[in-house]
Enzyme design. Structure first.
Site, short mmCIF file in Angstrom:
data_model
loop_
_atom_site.label_atom_id
_atom_site.label_comp_id
_atom_site.label_asym_id
_atom_site.label_seq_id
_atom_site.Cartn_x
_atom_site.Cartn_y
_atom_site.Cartn_z
N ASN A 74 10.12 -2.15 3.72
CA ASN A 74 10.70 -3.42 4.15
C ASN A 74 9.78 -4.58 3.81
OD1 ASN A 74 13.24 -2.74 5.42
ND2 ASN A 74 12.02 -1.61 6.92
N ASP B 178 2.04 4.27 1.31
CA ASP B 178 1.28 3.86 2.48
C ASP B 178 -0.12 3.50 1.99
OD1 ASP B 178 1.58 3.44 5.32
OD2 ASP B 178 -0.07 4.85 5.53
N TYR C 8 -4.69 -8.02 3.58
CA TYR C 8 -6.12 -8.29 3.57
C TYR C 8 -6.59 -8.90 2.23
CZ TYR C 8 -6.14 -5.16 7.66
OH TYR C 8 -5.90 -4.57 8.88
P1 IMP Z 1 1.41 -0.13 4.75
O1 IMP Z 1 1.39 0.71 5.98
O2 IMP Z 1 1.36 0.63 3.50
O3 IMP Z 1 2.51 -1.14 4.78
O4 IMP Z 1 0.08 -1.00 4.71
C1 IMP Z 1 -0.69 -1.21 5.85
C2 IMP Z 1 -1.31 -2.55 5.83
O5 IMP Z 1 -2.30 -2.59 4.81
C3 IMP Z 1 -0.39 -3.72 5.54
O6 IMP Z 1 0.20 -4.20 6.70
C4 IMP Z 1 -1.34 -4.75 4.96
O7 IMP Z 1 -1.99 -5.43 6.00
C5 IMP Z 1 -2.35 -3.88 4.25
N1 IMP Z 1 -2.06 -3.79 2.82
C6 IMP Z 1 -1.26 -2.92 2.16
N2 IMP Z 1 -1.27 -3.17 0.85
C7 IMP Z 1 -2.09 -4.23 0.68
C8 IMP Z 1 -2.48 -4.97 -0.47
O8 IMP Z 1 -2.09 -4.74 -1.62
N3 IMP Z 1 -3.33 -6.00 -0.23
C9 IMP Z 1 -3.80 -6.32 1.00
N4 IMP Z 1 -3.45 -5.67 2.09
C10 IMP Z 1 -2.60 -4.63 1.94
#
Ligand code: IMP
Length: 195
Positions: free
Chosen positions: A8, A68, A150
């Site tokens: 999402n 993830d 980040y």
């Molecule tokens: P997710 O569970 O894969 O959506 O990622 C967990 C968290 O990691 C996200 O909410 C972001 O804060 C961070 N994140 C994921 N991908 C990136 C990226 O490419 N750049 C910076 N932060 C990221």
């Protein structure tokens, strides 16, 4: 070849679409008609990626993938890691998470960190996994406004700017997600699924 991307996060969707180019076509959850909040309760990136892909596969019986990602910081014993999304608590913002990291890293001399992405693909009912990782360091303050998460506090090794100071194309050329997506693409090529 069409694959549903079980996310999402509009930033991720755009990034992966740009990286995949025309090699395979990515269907979003919105286009699929899936408006659920997908659970993400695993203890590892792999478990979470598979959980997200399985949720969509079980409901729509389509070929799909999910990713993830975690930011692992050496001085914080690998935190926030798999808890990167909600590091500052439930319903926190990207800004809250960055603030918490900067506070915890205040005065730290070892600023080494890495981003890791795991992609889980469900193709014809079978599971496959792909990984991408990029090393770098945590800045002492936020820099740049592009990207998400980040990005303003992460400077990849060998570069003099953060992900958030890079253009989309620059980040997409080297990022953890780009490396994992390239692996996914290579796999699809070797399966002869793509022409
Ligand atoms: P997710 O569970 O894969 O959506 O990622 C967990 C968290 O990691 C996200 O909410 C972001 O804060 C961070 N994140 C994921 N991908 C990136 C990226 O490419 N750049 C910076 N932060 C990221």
């Amino acid at each position: 070849m069409e694959l549903v991307f079980a996310t999402n996060n509009a930033h991720k969707l755009n990034e992966v679409r740009a990286i995949a180019g025309t090699r395979f076509s990515i269907i979003s959850l919105k286009e699929l008609g899936c408006f659920d909040e997908i659970p993400e309760t695993g203890d590892t990136l792999m478990e979470n990626a598979l959980q997200k892909a399985q949720f969509v596969h079980n409901k729509f019986h389509c070929n799909c993938f999910a990713d993830d990602t975690g930011l692992e910081i050496e001085a914080l014993n690998g935190r926030p890691g798999v808890y990167s999304a909600r590091y500052a608590g439930e319903h926190c913002s990207f800004q809250d998470n960055m603030k918490k990291v900067l506070l915890e890293m205040n005065g730290a001399t070892n600023r080494k960190a890495c981003f890791k992405t795991v992609i889980a693909l469900i193709l014809d009912g079978k599971n496959y996994f792909f990984e991408g990782k990029i090393g770098g360091e945590i800045m002492e303050e936020e820099k740049g406004t592009s990207g998400f998460g980040y990005d303003p506090v992460f400077k990849p090794l060998g570069y003099d700017k953060t992900f958030a100071e890079m253009t989309e194309a620059e980040k997409n050329n080297i990022s953890h997600r780009a490396l994992a997506t390239k692996e996914l693409n290579d796999f699809l090529q070797t399966c002869n699924i793509l022409k």
